[in-house]
Design an enzyme around this catalytic site. Structure first.
Site, PDB file in Angstrom:
ATOM      1  N   LYS A   1      22.736 -29.067 -35.122  1.00 15.14           N
ATOM      2  CA  LYS A   1      23.164 -29.261 -33.734  1.00 15.14           C
ATOM      3  C   LYS A   1      23.755 -30.668 -33.657  1.00 15.14           C
ATOM      4  O   LYS A   1      23.031 -31.645 -33.538  1.00 15.14           O
ATOM      5  CB  LYS A   1      21.939 -29.140 -32.824  1.00 15.14           C
ATOM      6  CG  LYS A   1      22.194 -28.790 -31.388  1.00 15.14           C
ATOM      7  CD  LYS A   1      23.220 -29.645 -30.699  1.00 15.14           C
ATOM      8  CE  LYS A   1      22.673 -30.661 -29.768  1.00 15.14           C
ATOM      9  NZ  LYS A   1      23.749 -31.499 -29.209  1.00 15.14           N
TER      10      LYS A   1
ATOM     11  N   CYS B   1      21.767 -47.744 -35.102  1.00 20.48           N
ATOM     12  CA  CYS B   1      20.314 -47.885 -34.872  1.00 20.48           C
ATOM     13  C   CYS B   1      19.757 -49.055 -35.654  1.00 20.48           C
ATOM     14  O   CYS B   1      18.839 -49.726 -35.205  1.00 20.48           O
ATOM     15  CB  CYS B   1      19.606 -46.603 -35.264  1.00 20.48           C
ATOM     16  SG  CYS B   1      20.094 -46.017 -36.880  1.00 20.48           S
TER      17      CYS B   1
ATOM     18  N   GLU C   1      14.135 -40.124 -36.820  1.00 21.75           N
ATOM     19  CA  GLU C   1      14.855 -41.379 -37.058  1.00 21.75           C
ATOM     20  C   GLU C   1      15.320 -41.861 -35.698  1.00 21.75           C
ATOM     21  O   GLU C   1      16.291 -41.342 -35.148  1.00 21.75           O
ATOM     22  CB  GLU C   1      16.063 -41.148 -37.967  1.00 21.75           C
ATOM     23  CG  GLU C   1      15.733 -40.578 -39.323  1.00 21.75           C
ATOM     24  CD  GLU C   1      15.191 -41.621 -40.288  1.00 21.75           C
ATOM     25  OE1 GLU C   1      14.983 -42.783 -39.880  1.00 21.75           O
ATOM     26  OE2 GLU C   1      14.954 -41.253 -41.447  1.00 21.75           O
TER      27      GLU C   1
ATOM     28  N   GLU D   1      17.161 -51.299 -26.966  1.00 23.09           N
ATOM     29  CA  GLU D   1      18.428 -51.114 -27.662  1.00 23.09           C
ATOM     30  C   GLU D   1      19.566 -51.150 -26.662  1.00 23.09           C
ATOM     31  O   GLU D   1      19.556 -50.375 -25.710  1.00 23.09           O
ATOM     32  CB  GLU D   1      18.450 -49.723 -28.286  1.00 23.09           C
ATOM     33  CG  GLU D   1      17.912 -49.657 -29.657  1.00 23.09           C
ATOM     34  CD  GLU D   1      18.265 -48.323 -30.273  1.00 23.09           C
ATOM     35  OE1 GLU D   1      18.048 -47.292 -29.614  1.00 23.09           O
ATOM     36  OE2 GLU D   1      18.756 -48.314 -31.394  1.00 23.09           O
TER      37      GLU D   1
HETATM   38  P1  NAD Z   1      20.262 -38.770 -27.999  1.00 15.92           P
HETATM   39  O1  NAD Z   1      18.833 -38.831 -28.349  1.00 15.92           O
HETATM   40  O2  NAD Z   1      20.659 -38.689 -26.594  1.00 15.92           O
HETATM   41  O3  NAD Z   1      20.953 -37.523 -28.721  1.00 15.92           O
HETATM   42  C1  NAD Z   1      20.743 -37.246 -30.088  1.00 15.92           C
HETATM   43  C2  NAD Z   1      20.898 -35.770 -30.292  1.00 15.92           C
HETATM   44  O4  NAD Z   1      19.851 -35.107 -29.602  1.00 15.92           O
HETATM   45  C3  NAD Z   1      22.206 -35.187 -29.737  1.00 15.92           C
HETATM   46  O5  NAD Z   1      22.680 -34.182 -30.604  1.00 15.92           O
HETATM   47  C4  NAD Z   1      21.757 -34.580 -28.419  1.00 15.92           C
HETATM   48  O6  NAD Z   1      22.578 -33.530 -27.976  1.00 15.92           O
HETATM   49  C5  NAD Z   1      20.380 -34.080 -28.777  1.00 15.92           C
HETATM   50  N1  NAD Z   1      19.490 -33.873 -27.640  1.00 15.92           N
HETATM   51  C6  NAD Z   1      19.524 -34.454 -26.421  1.00 15.92           C
HETATM   52  N2  NAD Z   1      18.548 -33.963 -25.632  1.00 15.92           N
HETATM   53  C7  NAD Z   1      17.864 -33.065 -26.375  1.00 15.92           C
HETATM   54  C8  NAD Z   1      16.733 -32.231 -26.115  1.00 15.92           C
HETATM   55  N3  NAD Z   1      16.113 -32.218 -24.949  1.00 15.92           N
HETATM   56  N4  NAD Z   1      16.285 -31.443 -27.126  1.00 15.92           N
HETATM   57  C9  NAD Z   1      16.889 -31.443 -28.321  1.00 15.92           C
HETATM   58  N5  NAD Z   1      17.970 -32.192 -28.609  1.00 15.92           N
HETATM   59  C10 NAD Z   1      18.454 -33.001 -27.647  1.00 15.92           C
HETATM   60  O7  NAD Z   1      20.882 -40.023 -28.743  1.00 15.92           O
HETATM   61  P2  NAD Z   1      22.407 -40.403 -28.834  1.00 15.92           P
HETATM   62  O8  NAD Z   1      22.837 -40.902 -27.521  1.00 15.92           O
HETATM   63  O9  NAD Z   1      23.144 -39.273 -29.411  1.00 15.92           O
HETATM   64  O10 NAD Z   1      22.336 -41.580 -29.938  1.00 15.92           O
HETATM   65  C11 NAD Z   1      21.926 -42.852 -29.627  1.00 15.92           C
HETATM   66  C12 NAD Z   1      20.478 -43.084 -29.988  1.00 15.92           C
HETATM   67  O11 NAD Z   1      20.151 -42.568 -31.277  1.00 15.92           O
HETATM   68  C13 NAD Z   1      20.131 -44.546 -30.076  1.00 15.92           C
HETATM   69  O12 NAD Z   1      18.898 -44.782 -29.454  1.00 15.92           O
HETATM   70  C14 NAD Z   1      20.021 -44.826 -31.566  1.00 15.92           C
HETATM   71  O13 NAD Z   1      19.236 -45.895 -31.931  1.00 15.92           O
HETATM   72  C15 NAD Z   1      19.526 -43.552 -32.096  1.00 15.92           C
HETATM   73  N6  NAD Z   1      19.935 -43.387 -33.498  1.00 15.92           N
HETATM   74  C16 NAD Z   1      19.020 -43.552 -34.490  1.00 15.92           C
HETATM   75  C17 NAD Z   1      19.400 -43.439 -35.820  1.00 15.92           C
HETATM   76  C18 NAD Z   1      18.403 -43.610 -36.934  1.00 15.92           C
HETATM   77  O14 NAD Z   1      18.681 -43.253 -38.054  1.00 15.92           O
HETATM   78  N7  NAD Z   1      17.228 -44.162 -36.695  1.00 15.92           N
HETATM   79  C19 NAD Z   1      20.709 -43.142 -36.150  1.00 15.92           C
HETATM   80  C20 NAD Z   1      21.622 -42.959 -35.115  1.00 15.92           C
HETATM   81  C21 NAD Z   1      21.212 -43.079 -33.782  1.00 15.92           C
END
Ligand code: NAD
Length: 477
Positions: A171, A280, A246, A379
């Protein structure tokens, strides 16, 4: 208009609905993706399960590795195409978009060679017994991917899962799907059986949630925000499905007064500017020994003033942020700094020629940020570096560990004993001494402690997480 990719076939969503794909450089819609739903996830999970029970499940680890190697070579042939797709979709400068595609090549290459080195153990036990452990795949793994590094996160997560013998339902973020659909097509072209890699696009609360809830998903690998990580964990807990999380970070760059500042400077700058700070593992806090504080701020400030944000194709230091709400979020933090009396040391420039509808934020260096201020705690996920001074080693450790996160840290000092002490005392999944690897290192296990998550991706360690251990005890007398 790219569709879901299920069982090596482009498929419409049963919802009959689509979502717009927006160009971050202009704010304009240039394509659509499918707005998936639970029925689409069901279809993808069934395809994956069938593949596991037939084609994929029949392959040896070496055969899976050969397919991954073919995919690595295929992606290498398509680096320019994939980079161009990612650039349009995510607003990445050319260098970054290419680096992501090249990293994807490397992830598949690494895991191609790793899967057949994964094995269990034999354990001395009672007289008349022989005991061994087997590393078995979970089965159908679910992968929820964010928008900041779609190809890299797909590579490390899906690459490892496939090598270990799993099949995958992915996804992607609703803000960044296009490159992953293309990679799935390339996988089909090199011979991946139908159902080994499935992509279902759409919103997180619809498709992501359905994936996390689906009883046919045997393991979930989630990369994204701490908030959604909590939701996924809660949903998965109801059926005791294992999860790897992550999540975010607030990486400290810890600079002592004996550090080689010339060597540190490019890492300090790129650690927060790379991918416009949407990383991140970004080094978003600059902790400096008080005696060197003013001199270091001067140097970093001068470097920030020379930075330029501009349209992705100009290939400057920064491109636009991913979406309007992300720009509003970053601007909200900067406004908060102003109203809190936090001084700006320096800002970079936004190129005058950018489209007025693009989502550009200037790289900004802030000083004397109080440790309990949200700019030192949360963040930003944008190009904002929060500087603060420390008095001694204990104080540096205290500040470094003073957030809920623990993903990546950088330590800059020439003192060898202090390097070891700091590496031990800083709470983080990765500590870099006299370098900083924001996102780098296919071979290096990566993941967090505390609210940065748990489980490891990248490196050989990730393969262990994509398997479950079975202990088999024979009594033979
Ligand atoms: P997000 O958590 O909003 O979304 C991540 C993914 O989760 C997307 O595909 C989104 O559609 C999905 N998602 C959203 N709501 C959901 C739900 N209720 N159930 C299941 N899936 C759902 O994050 P973002 O805005 O896409 O990315 C930014 C964040 O991600 C930042 O906080 C960043 O630090 C973190 N991040 C962490 C890493 C890591 O490796 N630690 C890498 C990249 C991003």
């Amino acid at each position: 208009m790219p569709l879901h990719y299920i069982a090596n076939t482009a498929v419409r969503s049963s919802s009959g609905q689509t979502l717009p794909v927006i160009d971050p450089a202009t704010g304009e819609t240039f394509d659509t993706i499918e707005r998936g739903n639970a029925a689409d996830i069901d279809q993808a999970v069934s395809a994956a399960r069938h593949c596991l029970n037939t084609a994929w499940g029949q392959l040896t680890a070496a055969e899976r590795g050969r397919l991954l190697m073919k995919l690595s070579a295929k992606v290498a042939e398509h680096v320019d195409e994939l980079a161009a797709i990612e650039q349009r979709d995510c607003g990445k400068p050319t260098k970054q978009a290419r680096a992501d595609a090249v990293a994807l090549v490397r992830y598949f290459e690494f895991y191609a060679g790793a899967g057949d080195k994964l094995h269990g153990d034999t354990i001395p036990y009672l007289d008349g017994y022989s005991v061994m452990t087997w590393r078995e795949p979970h089965g159908v793994t679910g992968h929820v991917v964010p928008w900041n590094y779609p190809m890299q996160i797909f590579g490390r997560s899906v690459g490892g899962a496939l090598a270990a013998g799993n099949v995958c339902v992915v996804k992607p973020s609703e803000d960044a799907c296009l490159s992953l659909i293309r990679v799935a097509e390339l996988a089909a072209a090199v011979g991946f059986p139908a159902g080994a890699i499935n992509i279902v696009t759409g919103y997180g609360h619809e498709v992501g949630d359905a994936l996390a809830r689906h009883p046919g998903i045997d393991h979930i690998s989630f990369t994204g925000s701490p908030h959604v990580g909590t939701l996924i964990q809660q949903v998965a807990a109801e059926r005791h499905c294992p999860v790897t999380l992550e999540l975010g970070g607030k990486g400290p760059q810890i600079v002592f007064d004996d550090a080689d500042i010339d060597a540190a400077l490019p890492f300090i700058v790129s650690g927060i500017v790379q991918n416009s700070g949407q990383t991140c593992s970004a080094g978003s806090r600059l902790l400096v020994h008080r005696g060197a504080y003013e001199a270091v701020l001067q140097r970093v400030g001068d470097a920030f003033k020379a930075l330029r944000a501009g349209s992705p194709k100009m290939d400057l230091d920064l491109g636009p942020l991913i979406r309007k709400t992300q720009l509003e979020r970053v601007n909200g933090f900067l406004e908060d700094a102003r109203t809190s009396g936090i001084a700006t040391v320096a800002q970079g420039q936004i190129d005058g020629g950018v489209h007025a509808g693009g989502f550009y934020a200037p790289p900004t260096l802030l000083r004397d940020v109080p440790v309990d201020h949200r700019l030192a705690q949360e963040e930003v996920f944008g190009p904002v570096l929060a500087a603060m001074a420390f008095d001694d080693e204990d104080h540096a450790v205290q500040l470094a560990n003073a957030t809920v996160f623990g993903l990546v840290a950088g330590v800059w000092t020439r003192d060898g004993a202090r390097q070891f002490r700091m590496a031990k005392r800083v709470k983080a999944g990765q500590v870099f001494i006299n370098n900083y690897g924001a996102g780098g290192g296919v071979e290096l296990p990566f993941g967090g402690v505390k609210s940065s998550g748990y489980g490891r991706e990248k490196g050989f360690e990730a393969l262990l997480g994509f398997t479950t251990l079975k202990t088999v005890a024979f009594r033979h007398g």
